[in-house]
Design an enzyme around this catalytic site. Sequence first.
Site, PDB file in Angstrom:
ATOM      1  CD  GLU A 284      -1.724   8.800   7.639  1.00 22.02           C
ATOM      2  OE1 GLU A 284      -2.397   7.315   7.953  1.00 22.02           O
ATOM      3  OE2 GLU A 284      -0.897   9.232   7.742  1.00 22.02           O
TER       4      GLU A 284
ATOM      5  CG  PHE B 120      -5.654   2.730   5.370  1.00 20.43           C
ATOM      6  CD1 PHE B 120      -4.840   1.958   6.231  1.00 20.43           C
ATOM      7  CD2 PHE B 120      -4.642   3.669   5.105  1.00 20.43           C
ATOM      8  CE1 PHE B 120      -5.681   2.129   7.846  1.00 20.43           C
ATOM      9  CE2 PHE B 120      -4.255   4.264   6.587  1.00 20.43           C
ATOM     10  CZ  PHE B 120      -4.732   3.394   7.708  1.00 20.43           C
TER      11      PHE B 120
ATOM     12  CD  GLU C 152      -2.919  -1.063   2.631  1.00 19.89           C
ATOM     13  OE1 GLU C 152      -2.693   0.055   2.918  1.00 19.89           O
ATOM     14  OE2 GLU C 152      -3.360  -2.161   2.648  1.00 19.89           O
TER      15      GLU C 152
ATOM     16  NE  ARG D 239      -4.871   3.893  11.006  1.00 17.26           N
ATOM     17  CZ  ARG D 239      -3.786   3.232  11.934  1.00 17.26           C
ATOM     18  NH1 ARG D 239      -2.459   3.649  12.259  1.00 17.26           N
ATOM     19  NH2 ARG D 239      -4.847   1.820  11.623  1.00 17.26           N
TER      20      ARG D 239
ATOM     21  NE  ARG E 103      -0.535   6.852  16.425  1.00 11.73           N
ATOM     22  CZ  ARG E 103       0.495   6.080  16.758  1.00 11.73           C
ATOM     23  NH1 ARG E 103       0.983   6.894  15.653  1.00 11.73           N
ATOM     24  NH2 ARG E 103       1.260   5.514  17.292  1.00 11.73           N
TER      25      ARG E 103
ATOM     26  CE  LYS F 189       5.008   4.409   6.915  1.00 13.66           C
ATOM     27  NZ  LYS F 189       4.606   5.823   7.835  1.00 13.66           N
TER      28      LYS F 189
ATOM     29  NE  ARG G 135       4.908   0.225  17.837  1.00 16.75           N
ATOM     30  CZ  ARG G 135       4.253   1.322  16.628  1.00 16.75           C
ATOM     31  NH1 ARG G 135       4.689   1.482  15.466  1.00 16.75           N
ATOM     32  NH2 ARG G 135       4.115   2.858  17.869  1.00 16.75           N
TER      33      ARG G 135
ATOM     34  CE  LYS H 289       6.752   1.794  11.390  1.00 12.87           C
ATOM     35  NZ  LYS H 289       6.839   3.286  12.502  1.00 12.87           N
TER      36      LYS H 289
HETATM   37  P1  ATP Z   1       4.366   4.524  14.723  1.00 13.25           P
HETATM   38  O1  ATP Z   1       2.814   4.526  14.272  1.00 13.25           O
HETATM   39  O2  ATP Z   1       4.949   3.275  14.113  1.00 13.25           O
HETATM   40  O3  ATP Z   1       4.174   4.708  16.164  1.00 13.25           O
HETATM   41  P2  ATP Z   1       3.985   7.090  13.440  1.00 13.25           P
HETATM   42  O4  ATP Z   1       3.089   7.669  13.904  1.00 13.25           O
HETATM   43  O5  ATP Z   1       5.800   8.340  12.851  1.00 13.25           O
HETATM   44  O6  ATP Z   1       5.101   5.925  14.350  1.00 13.25           O
HETATM   45  P3  ATP Z   1       4.820   5.388  11.035  1.00 13.25           P
HETATM   46  O7  ATP Z   1       5.550   4.071  12.229  1.00 13.25           O
HETATM   47  O8  ATP Z   1       6.224   5.931  10.306  1.00 13.25           O
HETATM   48  O9  ATP Z   1       3.921   6.586  11.670  1.00 13.25           O
HETATM   49  O10 ATP Z   1       4.212   4.929  10.233  1.00 13.25           O
HETATM   50  C1  ATP Z   1       2.465   4.360  10.831  1.00 13.25           C
HETATM   51  C2  ATP Z   1       1.572   5.336  10.308  1.00 13.25           C
HETATM   52  O11 ATP Z   1       2.124   5.581   8.673  1.00 13.25           O
HETATM   53  C3  ATP Z   1       0.524   5.075  10.677  1.00 13.25           C
HETATM   54  O12 ATP Z   1      -0.109   5.121  11.615  1.00 13.25           O
HETATM   55  C4  ATP Z   1      -0.749   5.762   9.041  1.00 13.25           C
HETATM   56  O13 ATP Z   1      -1.595   6.997  10.181  1.00 13.25           O
HETATM   57  C5  ATP Z   1      -0.060   5.951   8.630  1.00 13.25           C
HETATM   58  N1  ATP Z   1      -0.388   5.353   6.988  1.00 13.25           N
HETATM   59  C6  ATP Z   1      -0.071   5.745   5.587  1.00 13.25           C
HETATM   60  N2  ATP Z   1      -0.982   4.979   4.991  1.00 13.25           N
HETATM   61  C7  ATP Z   1      -1.209   4.276   5.357  1.00 13.25           C
HETATM   62  C8  ATP Z   1      -1.438   2.436   5.649  1.00 13.25           C
HETATM   63  N3  ATP Z   1      -1.626   2.730   3.709  1.00 13.25           N
HETATM   64  N4  ATP Z   1      -1.728   1.573   6.150  1.00 13.25           N
HETATM   65  C9  ATP Z   1      -1.089   2.161   7.327  1.00 13.25           C
HETATM   66  N5  ATP Z   1      -1.109   3.376   7.821  1.00 13.25           N
HETATM   67  C10 ATP Z   1      -0.466   3.759   6.830  1.00 13.25           C
END
Ligand code: ATP
Length: 549
Positions: free
Chosen positions: A302, A342, A251, A258, A273, A253, A413, A419
């Site tokens: 998102e 998503f 997918e 969120r 979130r 990102k 998690r 990712k």
């Molecule tokens: P974390 O959620 O790992 O604590 P973070 O908030 O900085 O850290 P990342 O870890 O970089 O976020 O990535 C996860 C986040 O990416 C998700 O919480 C969501 O907000 C975002 N995201 C974007 N596109 C998608 C997708 N297709 N599926 C799931 N999450 C996505």
Amino acid sequence: MDFAAFADRAAAIEAESADTVITERVGELLADAGSELPIVVRFLQGRMFPAHDSRTLDIGPALCYEAIARAAGRNVAAEDVESRLADRGEIGAVAASYDFGGQQGLGAFTGSDDGGLTVAEVDEDLRAVAAATGDGSRDTKRDLLFGLFNRSSPEEARYLARLVLGEMRIGVGGGTVRDAIAGAFDVSVEAVERALQVTNDYGLVADIAREDGDDGLETLGLEIGRPVQAMLAQTGTVTGALEDWGTAAVEVKYDGARVQVHYDGESVRLFSRNMEEVTDPLPEVVAFLERELDAPAILDGEVVAVDEDGDPLPFQEVLRRFRRKHDVARAREDVTVRLRAFDCLHADGADLLDAPLRDRRDRLETVLGSGVSEWWLADDAEAIADIEAETLEAGHEGIMLKDPESTYSPGRRGKHWRKRKPDVETLDLVVTGAEWGEGRRAELLGTFEVSVRTPDGYAPVGNVATGITDERLEALTERLEPHVRSEDGVAVDLEPAVVFEVGYEELQASNTYDSGYALRFPRFLGVREDKAPEDADTLDRVRRLADAQ
Ligand code: ATP
């Protein structure tokens, strides 16, 4: 239950250090809590409201200190509370150091007949504290708190103060409460865990466990309007994902914020979130969803900011919208936001947490006409590299890899969502060969053979076929064509002249290439115009890197 009894039990739990004993003590307390069970369960964790409920007491420490000072006597000022806090380090100990109760009649507390506080009374008054808003609410809140402290013994005050400031500090976390509920009411830990995931409400779950056992817990489901915790991702590699799942869902990102969408068939509410409501700052997302959604649903997605052409803007632009909560009209002019959904957790009366991702995506696409995120199913690394290249080229943050067969685990998690880790290493490699493309790209060189330096020349370690757009390929073809030594069908032999920077996930021993090594998931990152072939990385270095992995 008397609040004094709760305080006694909390003190006994706080004094205990063995986890198993703590769980047992908490279980006993829950079993004895009677009709106040849901409140006791929340108080134990220093909570007034379930996690999905965004209400708070909305008081700062200063107001709490004032209330304590007033209950402590006419001569005590808030500064005295603060100086004791500096000495004792935590508010519970400070509250317990005063002798309350001399100020009866001054407060606005809801008095009980015998003067002893009950757990229910504390809950009721603190709810009134939370509900007080607007002009004069600060005084109302302080008066209510004063009333509670005024009726507290030192031990009660200790836990009341901590509760008010949301920090119980008795060593009871969510896991302990979960296990204690299971133990006290003879239900399975798994059933409690699942019920907590869908409700985010320890009080409700404890009550159902006691009244209706495992069967009752099973009937608990998602509820539209009650947010659940978001599923989270670990970092991972493409090769790891393909090894584990065979096929990966890939997918885009998105770089945004969120949101969880709750649509009851008429109106949409949005949650962030951390389960805060963010409906008001996102009116056009709400309007869009109310138009597009066909059935009641809970979606995960998102919110992204876009420019006039619909191309993504950085995350900070979305945050501006959240910051401008009170000036949404102006923020709307500044930043356009769009939803990229998503996942689908619930649709038309059916909970889908236990359904595989592929089915949830199918459901997502039927329930929501547009605004669904891009995704692909892929079983080879090159295809994924292509997707990633296009995704990055389009200005997105990167890709997510998900197990298409996995269920949705709120708050987890786990390893089912990954990712993609940025490349751990890069190498500067000499381009020693290439292939003419096919179809539309027949006039362009693609699939570049990249090599390390060896004592006698160059030896290939892989092919970079991907990560390159048409425009770039044209430029590269122009750059490399003068160095063609010979051609055999589509294969082209190149004299060493150009150096590529290549990213990879791992180095592997391999019989495919003369060097004895192969790059896993190699990707073109750019031309090192500043480097000549003599400056490229050596086989020796690759050997060392491989050994060090
Ligand atoms: P974390 O959620 O790992 O604590 P973070 O908030 O900085 O850290 P990342 O870890 O970089 O976020 O990535 C996860 C986040 O990416 C998700 O919480 C969501 O907000 C975002 N995201 C974007 N596109 C998608 C997708 N297709 N599926 C799931 N999450 C996505």
